[in-house]
Design a protein around this motif. Structure first.
Motif, PDB file in Angstrom:
ATOM      1  N   VAL A  72    -132.231 -68.367  20.912  1.00 58.21           N
ATOM      2  CA  VAL A  72    -133.058 -67.526  21.770  1.00 58.21           C
ATOM      3  C   VAL A  72    -134.201 -68.429  22.233  1.00 58.21           C
ATOM      4  O   VAL A  72    -135.077 -68.767  21.448  1.00 58.21           O
ATOM      5  CB  VAL A  72    -133.581 -66.277  21.032  1.00 58.21           C
ATOM      6  CG1 VAL A  72    -134.468 -65.454  21.941  1.00 58.21           C
ATOM      7  CG2 VAL A  72    -132.422 -65.439  20.510  1.00 58.21           C
ATOM      8  N   ASP A  73    -134.150 -68.842  23.497  1.00 63.21           N
ATOM      9  CA  ASP A  73    -135.104 -69.813  24.036  1.00 63.21           C
ATOM     10  C   ASP A  73    -136.031 -69.140  25.042  1.00 63.21           C
ATOM     11  O   ASP A  73    -135.593 -68.304  25.835  1.00 63.21           O
ATOM     12  CB  ASP A  73    -134.358 -70.950  24.750  1.00 63.21           C
ATOM     13  CG  ASP A  73    -133.417 -71.694  23.818  1.00 63.21           C
ATOM     14  OD1 ASP A  73    -133.850 -72.057  22.712  1.00 63.21           O
ATOM     15  OD2 ASP A  73    -132.253 -71.920  24.197  1.00 63.21           O
ATOM     16  N   SER A  74    -137.324 -69.513  25.028  1.00 64.89           N
ATOM     17  CA  SER A  74    -138.303 -68.950  25.955  1.00 64.89           C
ATOM     18  C   SER A  74    -138.848 -70.024  26.885  1.00 64.89           C
ATOM     19  O   SER A  74    -139.033 -71.176  26.483  1.00 64.89           O
ATOM     20  CB  SER A  74    -139.459 -68.309  25.187  1.00 64.89           C
ATOM     21  OG  SER A  74    -139.017 -67.174  24.498  1.00 64.89           O
ATOM     22  N   TYR A  75    -139.125 -69.613  28.111  1.00 64.79           N
ATOM     23  CA  TYR A  75    -139.612 -70.517  29.154  1.00 64.79           C
ATOM     24  C   TYR A  75    -140.701 -69.805  29.946  1.00 64.79           C
ATOM     25  O   TYR A  75    -140.604 -68.606  30.204  1.00 64.79           O
ATOM     26  CB  TYR A  75    -138.475 -70.910  30.109  1.00 64.79           C
ATOM     27  CG  TYR A  75    -137.302 -71.510  29.397  1.00 64.79           C
ATOM     28  CD1 TYR A  75    -137.223 -72.877  29.185  1.00 64.79           C
ATOM     29  CD2 TYR A  75    -136.281 -70.708  28.892  1.00 64.79           C
ATOM     30  CE1 TYR A  75    -136.151 -73.433  28.496  1.00 64.79           C
ATOM     31  CE2 TYR A  75    -135.218 -71.255  28.208  1.00 64.79           C
ATOM     32  CZ  TYR A  75    -135.161 -72.610  28.007  1.00 64.79           C
ATOM     33  OH  TYR A  75    -134.111 -73.151  27.321  1.00 64.79           O
ATOM     34  N   ASP A  76    -141.720 -70.555  30.355  1.00 65.01           N
ATOM     35  CA  ASP A  76    -142.751 -70.022  31.240  1.00 65.01           C
ATOM     36  C   ASP A  76    -142.380 -70.369  32.671  1.00 65.01           C
ATOM     37  O   ASP A  76    -142.129 -71.530  32.996  1.00 65.01           O
ATOM     38  CB  ASP A  76    -144.120 -70.600  30.894  1.00 65.01           C
ATOM     39  CG  ASP A  76    -144.647 -70.080  29.565  1.00 65.01           C
ATOM     40  OD1 ASP A  76    -144.399 -68.893  29.262  1.00 65.01           O
ATOM     41  OD2 ASP A  76    -145.289 -70.846  28.840  1.00 65.01           O
ATOM     42  N   VAL A  77    -142.358 -69.354  33.522  1.00 63.33           N
ATOM     43  CA  VAL A  77    -142.026 -69.529  34.929  1.00 63.33           C
ATOM     44  C   VAL A  77    -143.240 -69.105  35.753  1.00 63.33           C
ATOM     45  O   VAL A  77    -143.614 -67.934  35.742  1.00 63.33           O
ATOM     46  CB  VAL A  77    -140.785 -68.699  35.323  1.00 63.33           C
ATOM     47  CG1 VAL A  77    -140.520 -68.780  36.808  1.00 63.33           C
ATOM     48  CG2 VAL A  77    -139.568 -69.149  34.530  1.00 63.33           C
ATOM     49  N   THR A  78    -143.854 -70.056  36.426  1.00 62.17           N
ATOM     50  CA  THR A  78    -145.027 -69.780  37.252  1.00 62.17           C
ATOM     51  C   THR A  78    -144.591 -69.702  38.708  1.00 62.17           C
ATOM     52  O   THR A  78    -143.828 -70.544  39.185  1.00 62.17           O
ATOM     53  CB  THR A  78    -146.081 -70.892  37.073  1.00 62.17           C
ATOM     54  OG1 THR A  78    -146.415 -70.971  35.687  1.00 62.17           O
ATOM     55  CG2 THR A  78    -147.332 -70.586  37.866  1.00 62.17           C
ATOM     56  N   VAL A  79    -145.083 -68.682  39.408  1.00 61.66           N
ATOM     57  CA  VAL A  79    -144.718 -68.470  40.806  1.00 61.66           C
ATOM     58  C   VAL A  79    -145.971 -68.564  41.677  1.00 61.66           C
ATOM     59  O   VAL A  79    -147.092 -68.444  41.185  1.00 61.66           O
ATOM     60  CB  VAL A  79    -144.008 -67.116  41.000  1.00 61.66           C
ATOM     61  CG1 VAL A  79    -142.702 -67.075  40.226  1.00 61.66           C
ATOM     62  CG2 VAL A  79    -144.886 -65.963  40.588  1.00 61.66           C
ATOM     63  N   MET A  90    -152.183 -68.112  39.770  1.00 62.88           N
ATOM     64  CA  MET A  90    -150.761 -67.954  40.035  1.00 62.88           C
ATOM     65  C   MET A  90    -150.127 -67.166  38.889  1.00 62.88           C
ATOM     66  O   MET A  90    -150.360 -67.480  37.730  1.00 62.88           O
ATOM     67  CB  MET A  90    -150.095 -69.324  40.168  1.00 62.88           C
ATOM     68  CG  MET A  90    -150.498 -70.063  41.418  1.00 62.88           C
ATOM     69  SD  MET A  90    -149.493 -71.503  41.805  1.00 62.88           S
ATOM     70  CE  MET A  90    -149.900 -72.589  40.472  1.00 62.88           C
ATOM     71  N   PRO A  91    -149.345 -66.152  39.215  1.00 63.92           N
ATOM     72  CA  PRO A  91    -148.714 -65.342  38.171  1.00 63.92           C
ATOM     73  C   PRO A  91    -147.709 -66.158  37.351  1.00 63.92           C
ATOM     74  O   PRO A  91    -147.038 -67.048  37.866  1.00 63.92           O
ATOM     75  CB  PRO A  91    -147.988 -64.247  38.957  1.00 63.92           C
ATOM     76  CG  PRO A  91    -148.620 -64.237  40.308  1.00 63.92           C
ATOM     77  CD  PRO A  91    -149.094 -65.632  40.550  1.00 63.92           C
ATOM     78  N   SER A  92    -147.625 -65.819  36.069  1.00 65.04           N
ATOM     79  CA  SER A  92    -146.693 -66.500  35.168  1.00 65.04           C
ATOM     80  C   SER A  92    -145.848 -65.469  34.431  1.00 65.04           C
ATOM     81  O   SER A  92    -146.374 -64.469  33.941  1.00 65.04           O
ATOM     82  CB  SER A  92    -147.467 -67.356  34.169  1.00 65.04           C
ATOM     83  OG  SER A  92    -146.576 -68.030  33.322  1.00 65.04           O
ATOM     84  N   TYR A  93    -144.556 -65.721  34.373  1.00 67.21           N
ATOM     85  CA  TYR A  93    -143.600 -64.865  33.682  1.00 67.21           C
ATOM     86  C   TYR A  93    -143.051 -65.635  32.485  1.00 67.21           C
ATOM     87  O   TYR A  93    -142.844 -66.843  32.570  1.00 67.21           O
ATOM     88  CB  TYR A  93    -142.441 -64.489  34.611  1.00 67.21           C
ATOM     89  CG  TYR A  93    -142.852 -63.657  35.801  1.00 67.21           C
ATOM     90  CD1 TYR A  93    -142.723 -62.291  35.778  1.00 67.21           C
ATOM     91  CD2 TYR A  93    -143.374 -64.264  36.939  1.00 67.21           C
ATOM     92  CE1 TYR A  93    -143.101 -61.515  36.877  1.00 67.21           C
ATOM     93  CE2 TYR A  93    -143.757 -63.505  38.036  1.00 67.21           C
ATOM     94  CZ  TYR A  93    -143.619 -62.132  37.992  1.00 67.21           C
ATOM     95  OH  TYR A  93    -144.002 -61.383  39.066  1.00 67.21           O
ATOM     96  N   THR A  94    -142.809 -64.920  31.390  1.00 72.55           N
ATOM     97  CA  THR A  94    -142.149 -65.527  30.236  1.00 72.55           C
ATOM     98  C   THR A  94    -140.710 -65.041  30.228  1.00 72.55           C
ATOM     99  O   THR A  94    -140.453 -63.838  30.151  1.00 72.55           O
ATOM    100  CB  THR A  94    -142.848 -65.148  28.921  1.00 72.55           C
ATOM    101  OG1 THR A  94    -144.207 -65.574  28.987  1.00 72.55           O
ATOM    102  CG2 THR A  94    -142.161 -65.811  27.735  1.00 72.55           C
ATOM    103  N   VAL A  95    -139.783 -65.978  30.331  1.00 72.31           N
ATOM    104  CA  VAL A  95    -138.352 -65.672  30.394  1.00 72.31           C
ATOM    105  C   VAL A  95    -137.721 -66.085  29.072  1.00 72.31           C
ATOM    106  O   VAL A  95    -137.874 -67.222  28.636  1.00 72.31           O
ATOM    107  CB  VAL A  95    -137.692 -66.428  31.566  1.00 72.31           C
ATOM    108  CG1 VAL A  95    -136.199 -66.204  31.577  1.00 72.31           C
ATOM    109  CG2 VAL A  95    -138.320 -66.012  32.883  1.00 72.31           C
ATOM    110  N   THR A  96    -137.029 -65.158  28.418  1.00 66.40           N
ATOM    111  CA  THR A  96    -136.353 -65.425  27.148  1.00 66.40           C
ATOM    112  C   THR A  96    -134.854 -65.287  27.364  1.00 66.40           C
ATOM    113  O   THR A  96    -134.390 -64.272  27.879  1.00 66.40           O
ATOM    114  CB  THR A  96    -136.840 -64.456  26.055  1.00 66.40           C
ATOM    115  OG1 THR A  96    -138.261 -64.570  25.942  1.00 66.40           O
ATOM    116  CG2 THR A  96    -136.204 -64.768  24.721  1.00 66.40           C
ATOM    117  N   VAL A  97    -134.112 -66.323  26.971  1.00 63.46           N
ATOM    118  CA  VAL A  97    -132.668 -66.390  27.192  1.00 63.46           C
ATOM    119  C   VAL A  97    -131.959 -66.399  25.840  1.00 63.46           C
ATOM    120  O   VAL A  97    -132.259 -67.242  24.995  1.00 63.46           O
ATOM    121  CB  VAL A  97    -132.297 -67.664  27.987  1.00 63.46           C
ATOM    122  CG1 VAL A  97    -130.803 -67.732  28.226  1.00 63.46           C
ATOM    123  CG2 VAL A  97    -133.068 -67.729  29.290  1.00 63.46           C
TER     124      VAL A  97
END
Length: 115
Positions: free
Chosen positions: A51-58, A1-8
């Motif tokens: 600055v926070d990072s999160y892993d989002v798996t789709v 499953m693809p994973s994206y790293t989202v930084t806010v």
């Protein structure tokens, strides 16, 4: 499953942070992700200047990311939030930046396009 790293990135202005729930949806050329709650357990997310990072798996590859949706929902009381930008690192290593540079007030959904 693809994973994206989202930084806010939250702004540095007084009262720029929020304790509200923040949800993210990724929209690509091949599909749309589920709505993801951006939250780290036992961590104070979205504080002023953070600055926070999160892993989002789709489930499936979304193709080229075209836009993102941010939803802010009330947690405790009315709490505005100054969102500077969001970056997304794709599964192939590309970085996309979605500038915002504005206050998000009340319970609102904001659509951001690649900048």
């Amino acid at each position: 499953m693809p994973s994206y790293t989202v930084t806010v990135a939250t702004g540095t202005q007084w009262f720029a942070g929020t304790d509200d729930y923040v949800y993210l949806t990724l929209q690509g050329t091949d599909g749309c992700s589920e709505r993801h709650l951006l939250d780290k357990p036992f961590y104070n997310d979205f504080e002023r200047g953070a600055v926070d990072s999160y892993d989002v798996t789709v489930e499936e590859d979304l193709g080229e990311i075209q836009l993102i949706k941010i939803e802010k929902r009330k947690y405790w009381y009315k709490d505005d939030w100054y969102l500077k930008y969001i970056t997304v690192k794709t599964p192939v290593g590309d970085y996309l930046e979605f500038p915002c540079y504005r206050w998000i007030t009340d319970e609102r959904e904001v659509v951001l396009r690649d900048g």
